[in-house]
Design a protein around this motif. Structure first.
Motif, PDB file in Angstrom:
ATOM      1  N   ARG A   6      33.628  52.613 100.024  1.00 23.06           N
ATOM      2  CA  ARG A   6      32.281  52.751 100.568  1.00 23.06           C
ATOM      3  C   ARG A   6      31.465  51.500 100.298  1.00 23.06           C
ATOM      4  O   ARG A   6      31.352  51.058  99.152  1.00 23.06           O
ATOM      5  N   GLY A   7      30.897  50.960 101.355  1.00 25.74           N
ATOM      6  CA  GLY A   7      29.996  49.825 101.238  1.00 25.74           C
ATOM      7  C   GLY A   7      28.556  50.313 101.346  1.00 25.74           C
ATOM      8  O   GLY A   7      28.282  51.507 101.241  1.00 25.74           O
ATOM      9  N   GLU A   8      27.657  49.390 101.575  1.00 28.79           N
ATOM     10  CA  GLU A   8      26.242  49.746 101.688  1.00 28.79           C
ATOM     11  C   GLU A   8      25.961  50.544 102.961  1.00 28.79           C
ATOM     12  O   GLU A   8      25.152  51.477 102.941  1.00 28.79           O
ATOM     13  N   LEU A  58      42.538  48.926 107.543  1.00 27.97           N
ATOM     14  CA  LEU A  58      41.474  49.888 107.294  1.00 27.97           C
ATOM     15  C   LEU A  58      40.504  49.870 108.469  1.00 27.97           C
ATOM     16  O   LEU A  58      40.123  48.796 108.942  1.00 27.97           O
ATOM     17  N   THR A  59      40.115  51.057 108.926  1.00 25.48           N
ATOM     18  CA  THR A  59      39.080  51.097 109.947  1.00 25.48           C
ATOM     19  C   THR A  59      37.736  50.891 109.278  1.00 25.48           C
ATOM     20  O   THR A  59      37.514  51.305 108.136  1.00 25.48           O
ATOM     21  N   VAL A  60      36.861  50.218 109.971  1.00 22.70           N
ATOM     22  CA  VAL A  60      35.478  50.046 109.536  1.00 22.70           C
ATOM     23  C   VAL A  60      34.676  51.098 110.289  1.00 22.70           C
ATOM     24  O   VAL A  60      34.653  51.095 111.522  1.00 22.70           O
ATOM     25  N   ARG A  61      34.059  52.009 109.552  1.00 25.29           N
ATOM     26  CA  ARG A  61      33.273  53.092 110.154  1.00 25.29           C
ATOM     27  C   ARG A  61      31.822  52.958 109.725  1.00 25.29           C
ATOM     28  O   ARG A  61      31.530  52.789 108.553  1.00 25.29           O
ATOM     29  N   ASP A 101      29.286  43.272 104.679  1.00 30.01           N
ATOM     30  CA  ASP A 101      29.470  44.503 103.905  1.00 30.01           C
ATOM     31  C   ASP A 101      30.952  44.867 103.831  1.00 30.01           C
ATOM     32  O   ASP A 101      31.468  45.211 102.760  1.00 30.01           O
ATOM     33  N   ALA A 102      31.663  44.777 104.946  1.00 28.15           N
ATOM     34  CA  ALA A 102      33.087  45.123 104.968  1.00 28.15           C
ATOM     35  C   ALA A 102      33.905  44.170 104.097  1.00 28.15           C
ATOM     36  O   ALA A 102      34.737  44.603 103.296  1.00 28.15           O
TER      37      ALA A 102
END
Length: 170
Positions: A6-8, A58-61, A101-102
Motif C-alpha cells: 500500500r502506497g499513499e 504487480l498491478t497498480v490500483r 508513489d508506485a
C-alpha cells in the motif's frame, strides 16, 4: 508474491490473468506504446510477462481500478545482487504522483522487506517525466546507455541507467 503493498494513493497487487485485458488496454494507448513497444497481441505478451518466473508483476490500483503495472526482477548472484524495476501507467493518471508513489512503495518493499541494497531502473534518456519521477524517490543517473533500445521508428535510442542505494531511498 502474494503481499499487497500500500502506497499513499494506491495499492500494488500481484498481477494475474484477470488483469490482462485492463493492462493490455493501457499498453495499447499511444503514450505507453511509444515507450513499451510490443507486437500486435499485447494481451499475449502481458500474459507471458506474468508467467515469467524471473519477473514479479504487480498491478497498480488507484481508486478501485487498474491504472498500470510495475514489475521487478532480481539479480541473485551474491557478487552483484540487486533488483531492477520497470513501470507503465495509464496516461489518464499521468501527472498525479502515482508513478512516484508506485516506485517508492515497491522500492521500500525491496529494500526493507527483501533486503536489496541497490536498485536500478532504465528509462529512455529523453523521458523527462519518468526521470523526474524516479529522482523524487532517490534514484540517481549513473550514465547513458547509448543506442540502448529500438524505438517505434526503427532507430536506436539512448537509455539512462539510474540507481538507488538503500540509504538514498526517500
Amino acid at each position: 508474491m502474494t503481499v499487497v503493498l500500500r502506497g499513499e494513493a494506491l495499492e500494488l497487487t500481484p498481477a494475474g490473468p484477470d488483469d490482462v485485458p485492463a493492462l493490455a488496454a493501457i499498453r495499447a494507448t499511444p503514450e505507453v506504446r511509444a515507450r513499451w513497444r510490443g507486437g500486435p497481441d499485447l494481451a499475449s505478451e502481458i500474459a507471458e510477462d506474468l508467467a515469467d518466473p524471473d519477473t514479479q508483476c504487480l498491478t497498480v490500483r488507484s481508486e478501485g481500478r487498474i491504472v498500470g503495472m510495475i514489475q521487478w526482477y532480481a539479480e541473485e548472484d551474491p557478487e552483484y545482487r540487486h533488483a531492477g524495476i520497470d513501470l507503465f501507467l495509464d496516461p489518464s493518471v499521468h501527472g498525479r504522483g502515482l508513478g512516484t508513489d508506485a516506485v517508492r512503495t515497491l522500492a521500500r518493499h525491496l529494500v526493507h522487506d527483501l533486503d536489496f541494497h541497490r536498485l536500478v531502473i532504465d528509462p529512455a534518456a529523453d523521458n523527462a517525466p519518468a526521470i523526474r519521477c524516479y529522482t523524487k524517490v532517490g534514484f540517481r543517473p549513473v550514465g547513458v546507455m547509448r543506442q540502448y533500445e529500438r524505438g517505434a521508428d526503427g532507430s536506436w535510442h539512448d537509455g539512462l541507467l539510474m540507481e538507488l542505494l538503500a540509504e538514498e531511498l526517500r
